[in-house]
Design a protein around this motif. Structure first.
Motif, mmCIF file in Angstrom:
data_model
loop_
_atom_site.group_PDB
_atom_site.id
_atom_site.type_symbol
_atom_site.label_atom_id
_atom_site.label_comp_id
_atom_site.label_asym_id
_atom_site.label_seq_id
_atom_site.Cartn_x
_atom_site.Cartn_y
_atom_site.Cartn_z
ATOM 1 N N GLY A 148 -0.212 17.681 23.323
ATOM 2 C CA GLY A 148 0.818 18.528 23.914
ATOM 3 C C GLY A 148 1.947 17.735 24.544
ATOM 4 O O GLY A 148 2.719 18.263 25.344
ATOM 5 N N SER A 151 5.520 19.316 23.353
ATOM 6 C CA SER A 151 5.783 20.684 23.827
ATOM 7 C C SER A 151 5.814 20.745 25.350
ATOM 8 O O SER A 151 6.703 21.373 25.942
ATOM 9 C CB SER A 151 4.730 21.646 23.262
ATOM 10 N N ARG A 246 -4.837 21.819 17.266
ATOM 11 C CA ARG A 246 -3.404 21.809 17.575
ATOM 12 C C ARG A 246 -2.600 21.143 16.470
ATOM 13 O O ARG A 246 -1.495 21.581 16.148
ATOM 14 C CB ARG A 246 -3.177 21.097 18.907
ATOM 15 N N THR A 286 -6.342 19.469 29.445
ATOM 16 C CA THR A 286 -5.590 20.572 28.837
ATOM 17 C C THR A 286 -6.441 21.411 27.897
ATOM 18 O O THR A 286 -5.942 22.382 27.327
ATOM 19 C CB THR A 286 -4.371 20.034 28.063
ATOM 20 N N LEU A 291 -0.372 27.093 26.928
ATOM 21 C CA LEU A 291 0.762 26.209 27.172
ATOM 22 C C LEU A 291 1.290 26.408 28.593
ATOM 23 O O LEU A 291 1.629 25.435 29.293
ATOM 24 C CB LEU A 291 1.865 26.481 26.145
#
Length: 320
Positions: A148, A151, A246, A286, A291
């Motif tokens: 992540g 993002s 992901r 995470t 998100l």
């Protein structure tokens, strides 16, 4: 009892072989010189070394003259008899001088916390001095692909009103070609060189930024040291399964070919890098987070870091 074994090529008379073989391999010659120097340092005769290592004197003579290609097992026995590490025979830089050896001895047997304090003290002594506030203004996200970094990094940068830097794009800019071309045509050494140059330029150009780093940036100690010295680093940690999902969600279906093998590879990579990722200033879990939840957690990590600006705390672990 010493004996000749198939661990080395057929025995040759050392004196005759040296006279008739003027172009000996430089690595083997240097290896032999180190064995001879270590033996001299220990005050051991070749016979005494032969008895202690159970390697014949003739094998040792060939080894010290750079003749023959000793096996790792033979070198291990010689190293044990000389009371040194195998790396010392092979020419590890940290064995190149008395000072290196003395420093290494001071560090031997220390736990991770002691070693970390030693690394930070050396960085303070020899590295470029960076004020804590300067580090905190530059946030670097580390972790495997699918953690992540991009993002979350973009959203954190927008929230802080600072530039977002995707280090992969900077590497491509510095190299003048894409990542695939760098890896396929120029190789890993060139890639690491461009990676370090891209990080250097990013640090110079962006006093305030959020940086998404490549997953393998921890593989090069010099580059990773630079990152740790100039940035507040956060490891975005996730389970291998989350990483895989992901990446696939991003549209990359390559992991689906031979999925079991791909997952095993990913687990091995994560296990091999986890200790290095753990050197970050903070770790944010995470996995199983949306998100928005992960972003809220990341903002909390950064806000908490501002309260510890006076020093370099131990890695702080955040779950949300």
């Amino acid at each position: 009892m010493t004996q000749d074994t198939p661990d080395m090529p057929a025995l040759r008379d050392p004196v005759a072989a040296e006279r008739n073989d003027p172009e000996r391999d430089p690595f083997l010659v240097a290896l032999g010189e180190r064995v001879r120097a270590l033996r001299a340092r220990k005050g051991m005769t070749r016979r005494a070394l032969s008895v202690a290592s159970e390697v014949s004197e003739r094998h040792l003579a060939n080894l010290e003259l750079g003749l023959g290609n000793a096996s790792i097992l033979v070198l291990r026995e010689v190293a044990l008899a000389l009371g040194c590490q195998l790396a010392e025979l092979l020419g590890d830089e940290t064995t190149a001088s008395p000072e290196w050896l003395l420093i290494r001895d001071l560090l031997r047997g220390r736990d991770e916390d002691d070693l970390r304090r030693g690394r930070l003290a050396l960085a303070e002594l020899y590295g470029e001095r960076v004020l804590p506030d300067a580090r905190l203004s530059r946030i670097a996200l580390i972790g495997l692909r699918g953690a992540g970094k991009s993002s979350l990094g973009k959203r954190l940068a927008d929230d802080r009103g600072v530039p977002f830097v995707e280090l992969n794009r900077e590497i491509e800019r510095v190299a003048g070609c894409g990542l695939n071309e760098i890896h396929n045509l120029l190789g890993p050494t060139a890639y690491r060189r461009y990676e370090r140059r891209a990080l250097e330029e990013t640090i110079q150009l962006y006093p305030d930024a959020v940086i998404a780093t490549p997953g393998g940036i921890v593989s090069d100690p010099a580059t990773f040291n630079m990152l740790l010295a100039h940035c507040y680093t956060v490891w975005l940690k996730a389970s291998p399964e989350d990483h895989m999902q992901r990446v696939i969600a991003q549209g990359d279906l390559r992991p689906m070919s031979g999925n079991r093998e791909a997952m095993d590879d990913l687990k091995r990579i994560l296990a091999g890098r986890a200790a290095f990722y753990g050197k970050a200033d903070a770790t944010l879990e995470t996995s199983a987070k949306t998100l928005e939840q992960a972003l809220a957690g990341l903002k909390a990590v950064v806000d908490t870091s501002a309260l510890t600006a006076g020093g370099l705390p131990e890695n702080k672990h955040f779950s949300s």
